[in-house]
Write a protein that holds these residues in place. Structure first.
Motif, mmCIF file in Angstrom:
data_model
loop_
_atom_site.group_PDB
_atom_site.id
_atom_site.type_symbol
_atom_site.label_atom_id
_atom_site.label_comp_id
_atom_site.label_asym_id
_atom_site.label_seq_id
_atom_site.Cartn_x
_atom_site.Cartn_y
_atom_site.Cartn_z
ATOM 1 N N UNK A 125 0.729 -1.044 0.152
ATOM 2 C CA UNK A 125 0.062 -0.143 -0.112
ATOM 3 C C UNK A 125 0.775 1.221 -0.216
ATOM 4 N N UNK A 126 1.994 1.181 0.757
ATOM 5 C CA UNK A 126 2.823 2.383 0.894
ATOM 6 C C UNK A 126 3.558 2.636 -0.610
ATOM 7 N N UNK A 127 4.155 1.608 -1.185
ATOM 8 C CA UNK A 127 4.750 1.715 -2.388
ATOM 9 C C UNK A 127 3.689 2.285 -3.476
ATOM 10 N N UNK A 128 2.463 1.668 -3.651
ATOM 11 C CA UNK A 128 1.628 2.126 -4.497
ATOM 12 C C UNK A 128 1.402 3.576 -4.289
ATOM 13 N N UNK A 129 0.966 3.987 -3.332
ATOM 14 C CA UNK A 129 0.615 5.482 -2.756
ATOM 15 C C UNK A 129 1.771 6.379 -3.408
ATOM 16 N N UNK A 130 2.994 6.101 -3.053
ATOM 17 C CA UNK A 130 4.124 6.732 -3.642
ATOM 18 C C UNK A 130 4.372 6.604 -5.188
ATOM 19 N N UNK A 131 3.567 5.875 -5.854
ATOM 20 C CA UNK A 131 3.593 5.903 -7.296
ATOM 21 C C UNK A 131 4.475 4.496 -7.814
ATOM 22 N N UNK A 132 4.771 3.755 -7.191
ATOM 23 C CA UNK A 132 5.696 2.603 -7.645
ATOM 24 C C UNK A 132 4.733 1.355 -7.809
ATOM 25 N N UNK A 133 5.250 0.382 -8.542
ATOM 26 C CA UNK A 133 4.807 -0.873 -8.734
ATOM 27 C C UNK A 133 5.407 -1.949 -7.813
ATOM 28 N N UNK A 134 4.744 -2.896 -7.367
ATOM 29 C CA UNK A 134 5.229 -3.812 -6.350
ATOM 30 C C UNK A 134 5.146 -5.195 -7.013
ATOM 31 N N UNK A 135 6.476 -5.975 -6.683
ATOM 32 C CA UNK A 135 6.517 -7.527 -7.011
ATOM 33 C C UNK A 135 6.598 -7.969 -5.740
ATOM 34 N N UNK A 136 5.605 -8.734 -5.384
ATOM 35 C CA UNK A 136 5.584 -9.710 -3.959
ATOM 36 C C UNK A 136 6.433 -11.102 -4.219
ATOM 37 N N UNK A 137 7.179 -11.260 -3.186
ATOM 38 C CA UNK A 137 7.983 -12.439 -2.939
ATOM 39 C C UNK A 137 7.796 -13.130 -1.780
ATOM 40 N N UNK A 138 7.915 -14.365 -1.811
ATOM 41 C CA UNK A 138 7.921 -15.220 -0.497
ATOM 42 C C UNK A 138 9.255 -15.360 -0.137
ATOM 43 N N UNK A 139 9.479 -15.860 1.267
ATOM 44 C CA UNK A 139 10.913 -16.112 1.683
ATOM 45 C C UNK A 139 11.292 -17.672 1.001
ATOM 46 N N UNK A 140 10.324 -18.316 0.472
ATOM 47 C CA UNK A 140 10.502 -19.421 0.087
ATOM 48 C C UNK A 140 10.958 -19.566 -1.296
ATOM 49 N N UNK A 141 10.854 -18.386 -2.018
ATOM 50 C CA UNK A 141 11.674 -18.160 -3.055
ATOM 51 C C UNK A 141 12.901 -18.275 -3.265
#
Length: 918
Positions: A382-398
């Motif tokens: 939510x913070x990154x998108x409000x500041x105008x960035x795109x997000x790529x979610x990763x898990x620790x198991x990656x």
């Protein structure tokens, strides 16, 4: 005189209008006002009110109205025009207009005949303009157009003059700055020359006074020289002198001060050139950069003039650039990688934003956080998108992606040796058969004559190929070892003794082979014994859906004798044939993957893992990861004890170089660098820690779980610390001890591991009150001394049977004993007697059995137990006796009980305490 309310309005007097009182006819243009910000060259600005007068465009079909364009600033001496009355419904209403310039064409005072009026149906007479009025109006409109053109031209000329003036002022400012730089250079040059001349004078005359006198008189002479050079030059402040325009604004005051400074002039008014010194200095030296505060002493002793400070120059630059628009920087949108948890500082760094901006957004949402706090992935997104960035979610198991099961390149596949696992029941001759194949004697090294370790060996087939054998224990405790052997194998050889038949571990081995979906070869061993019955083995295998070839099935079989070396070559031929049918291939060019068969902690070599390489080639120097441990391969040792440079697919080797002892069954992989290996091991350690915490935590679950927790709430625990030679043996011991637990007592493993008993194990045992069990390992001297001081018992074992039996007996000692009742006899109360100093005594008749003094009794009234206790006294007549037989009368009294009645029944019984076992 006119009746106009506004000065400057024109009156028209005609024949009809004059006779009716002379009404004023005016024409005004619509005026629009606005405010314009006017900027000057020195940074000053001024607000000016501007009036815009609209022009009326006369079309070809319109009648010109000369009177409407008449200027309002006609001379006062002009005779007034005759007023003409206009009806309100006229198509061109009169507008009063005010002008500042006289116009001779506006004099329309000549009387004109009244126009002919045409009556209207409504009774209203409309009047039209006369020809002369129309001509006057047209002339006025033309004059207005001319004036507007002249004003536009004057405005353009004024703009050109303003631009020229600004350019000239800019040149003057640049010239003033150049003069200042030239003056500074000249001053520095003079100071250097003066300093050198003083040094020369001191060298020549040695007179300090003359040197100081020349030093003090030089500034005064230099200051008076400019005044004497031009005594008659008028100054800007003198009366009658022409005033020179100086630039004002942000830098105007500095420029004026520079012009007022005395400048040395030469002939013709040009600046005089300084006389070159005997030796030109290498570089001009200016005043000190940091002069400190200006005081009276520094002002009198300093020889250079005070110059503008850095702060003053910065303020001037800010004033000059204050009206410029600051160009907004373009926002850069980035792709931010967000894990499951991330700190605010790390999130700000990945977004290239300030951390305070991120904290400000969280504070708006009501969260008071610090820069080191950790937030979850949803909040970070939510913070990154409000500041105008795109997000790529990763898990620790990656971090484990791409570590295992990468497909091989088809062009690099080559045949590999088969992996064969020997399985079966205990004491059926598995290890003896493998020793016969390897021409080795492994059985002699096993304690108790049974295999308690998993081993991996490689032999050469009579047909020329190599075969890798994995030997598994047959004891019931080593189920996990057999399961691991079945997972990594290609073929399972089921060894069944011809004189013993199918046993429980034989059935378990069949199930493991089916679960692993690998082919099965039955080896019927010990056919050289007189009581061997191979047909019995074949028939028993049918019960478990294993049909051999001799009985019409598809399972290969062979009768062998490990002791007599019978049909061993036939067994190897069957294995080679089965491997050819499987068409086993692998890529030796890729990074290695494998499985840890066994692991141990060697005192001299450190952690040692027996690894079966399944894919790729393992080389010395590779960085490997196995479970939660990592390391760099320091050495590879074969099953025969020779060191190897590399291990190809299907080859078992011992790997040295791990940081810690991995667990048996962990998968091994080669990674590219230590950073990747550290990420993987850290993730796996966290996973193990979380799983351990989840097991220890009591979580409310279903009703059945709550009931089981209530049952085990009072369970007694038997704390133990287990140390073994290899991790597989430790795992087998832990599994066996967990099966011993009941609802009342359970073994709790505080710590387990491969390696000898050390001092930390003794300290942990002392803290937890646990016993230490050492399987095929010993305690070092420090650990033994610490155990003697703390009174900790260390039990040594080398056979798993003895270990499990001893722990079982010790856990049985924690069980509560059982009270067992033995019925002795019954008695009937006939009469109650009151005896002084004794209380009530019951006169009884023993109906059956016997009654003994000091035993337990029950008082039964109307088939209901009234009291349970012990028999205090037993008398026959006046004598105290120990036993009264059936059919005899006696007197009885109970301990601490007097409520006895005639007709009550007394039961006498003996209580025995029986110790329980597991």
């Amino acid at each position: 005189m006119t009746d106009t309310k506004n000065p400057g309005e024109k009156t028209m007097s005609g024949g009809q209008g004059a006779g009716q009182g002379g009404k004023t006819l005016t024409l005004k243009r619509p005026v629009e006002q606005g405010v314009v910000r006017q900027s000057f060259s020195h940074g000053r600005s001024k607000s000016v009110v501007v009036e815009k007068v609209k022009r009326r465009v006369v079309g070809p079909g319109d009648k010109p109205e000369a009177h409407a364009a008449a200027p309002s600033s006609a001379p006062a001496s002009a005779p007034p025009a005759a007023p003409t009355a206009r009806p309100a419904s006229s198509s061109a209403p009169a507008r009063p207009t005010q002008r500042t310039q006289p116009s001779p064409s506006a004099n329309l005072s000549a009387p004109r005949p009244a126009p002919q009026q045409t009556p209207r149906p409504g009774g209203v007479v409309l009047r039209s303009l006369t020809e002369e009025e129309a001509r006057a109006r047209t002339a006025a409109l033309q004059d207005a157009r001319v004036r507007e053109a002249e004003e536009r031209k004057r405005a353009e000329e004024e703009a050109v003059r303003r631009a020229e003036r600004e350019a000239r002022e800019k040149i003057e400012r640049e010239a003033a700055e150049a003069r200042k730089r030239e003056e500074d250079a000249r001053r520095a040059f003079d100071e250097e020359a003066k300093r050198k001349s003083e040094q020369e004078a001191r060298k020549r005359f040695g007179d300090d006074r003359s040197s100081s006198a020349s030093t003090t008189s030089a500034p005064a002479g230099n200051a008076a020289a400019p005044q004497a050079a031009a005594p008659s030059a008028p100054t800007a402040d003198a009366p009658g002198a022409p005033r020179v325009a100086r630039p004002r604004g942000p830098g105007g005051m500095a420029a004026e001060e520079e012009e007022r400074r005395p400048v040395r002039r030469g002939p013709g008014g040009a600046p005089a050139r300084p006389v070159p010194p005997p030796q030109k200095p290498t570089r001009p030296t200016g005043g000190e950069k940091n002069r400190g505060r200006l005081t009276l002493v520094t002002a009198q002793s300093g020889q250079d003039e005070r110059q503008r400070s850095v702060a003053s120059f910065r303020r001037r630059t800010q004033r000059m650039s204050g009206h410029r628009q600051v160009e907004a920087k373009e926002k850069i949108s980035r792709e931010v990688i967000v894990p499951e948890t991330i700190s605010i500082q790390e999130l700000a760094n990945r977004m290239a934003e300030r951390a305070v901006d991120v904290i400000r957004l969280l504070m708006k949402q009501g969260q008071m956080v610090k820069i080191t706090d950790v937030i979850d992935a949803d909040t970070a997104q939510l913070l990154a998108e409000e500041l105008g960035h795109t997000v790529r979610r990763v898990a620790e198991s990656d971090v484990e992606e791409g570590l295992f099961d990468v497909p091989d390149a088809p062009e690099n596949l080559v045949p590999r040796p088969p992996v064969v696992t020997i399985m079966g029941h205990v004491d059926h001759g598995k290890t003896s058969l493998l020793d016969a194949l390897r021409s080795a004697n492994v059985v002699s090294g096993e304690a108790g004559g049974i295999t308690q370790h998993i081993g991996a060996y490689q032999v050469t087939s009579p047909l020329g190929g190599k075969i890798t054998f994995i030997d598994t224990p047959g004891h019931a405790a080593f189920t996990a070892m057999r399961a691991r052997g079945a997972k990594v194998t290609d073929i399972v050889v089921l060894v069944v003794a011809a004189d013993d038949g199918v046993m429980p571990q034989t059935i378990e081995a069949i199930n493991h082979a089916r679960a692993a979906k690998v082919p099965l070869i039955v080896a019927i061993n010990k056919i050289d014994k007189p009581d061997a019955k191979p047909e019995r083995v074949r028939s028993e295998l049918l019960q478990y859906e294993v049909q051999v070839e001799s009985m019409g099935g598809d399972t290969l079989e062979v009768e062998v004798s490990a002791k007599a070396h019978t049909n061993l070559d036939k067994l190897l031929e069957l294995i080679t044939l089965q491997s050819e049918l499987l068409d086993l291939k692998a890529d030796p060019e890729r990074d290695a993957e494998g499985t840890v068969i066994e692991a141990k902690l060697d005192r001299g070599r450190g952690p040692v893992a027996t690894v079966l390489v399944q894919r790729g080639t393992l080389r010395v120097g590779d960085i490997v990861v196995a479970g939660a441990e990592m390391g760099r391969v320091r050495a590879l040792i074969s099953d025969k004890g020779t060191q190897l440079a590399s291990a190809e697919p299907s080859m078992p080797v011992e790997v040295l170089g791990f940081n810690g002892t991995p667990e048996a069954g962990d998968r091994l992989a080669v990674v590219e660098n230590e950073a990747r290996a550290r990420e993987i091991t850290d993730y796996r350690k966290n996973q193990k820690r979380e799983k351990a915490a989840a097991r220890s935590a009591t979580v409310r679950g279903s009703l059945e779980q709550m009931m089981s927790q209530a049952k085990t709430a009072g369970r007694k625990e038997f704390p133990l610390i287990i140390k073994g030679d290899v991790s597989g043996s430790v795992e087998a011991i832990m599994t066996s001890l967990e099966k011993l637990g009941t609802d009342e007592v359970q073994a709790r493993i505080i710590h387990s591991g491969a390696g000898g008993v050390n001092e930390s194990d003794v300290t942990l045992a002392e803290t937890a009150g646990a016993a230490i069990i050492a399987f095929n390992v010993r305690a070092n001297k420090e650990a033994r001394d610490a155990a003697d001081r703390a009174g900790i018992e260390i039990r040594y074992y080398n056979i798993i049977y003895d270990l499990v039996d001893d722990v079982k007996a010790a856990m049985g000692g924690l069980l509560a004993p059982i009270n067992r009742e033995t019925m002795l006899g019954n008695a009937l109360i006939k009469e109650i007697f009151a005896v002084s100093k004794v209380g009530k005594v019951a006169g009884c008749l023993v109906t059956d059995g016997t009654v003994e003094r000091g035993q337990h009794v029950r008082l039964i009234r109307d088939n209901v137990v009234i009291h349970e206790g012990k028999l205090a006294t037993l008398n026959r007549f006046k004598d105290a006796v120990n036993v009264v037989q059936a059919g005899q009368e006696c007197g009885m009294s109970f301990e601490n009980y007097q409520d006895m009645r005639a007709g009550d029944v007394i039961e006498c019984y003996r209580v025995e305490v029986v110790q329980r076992t597991l």
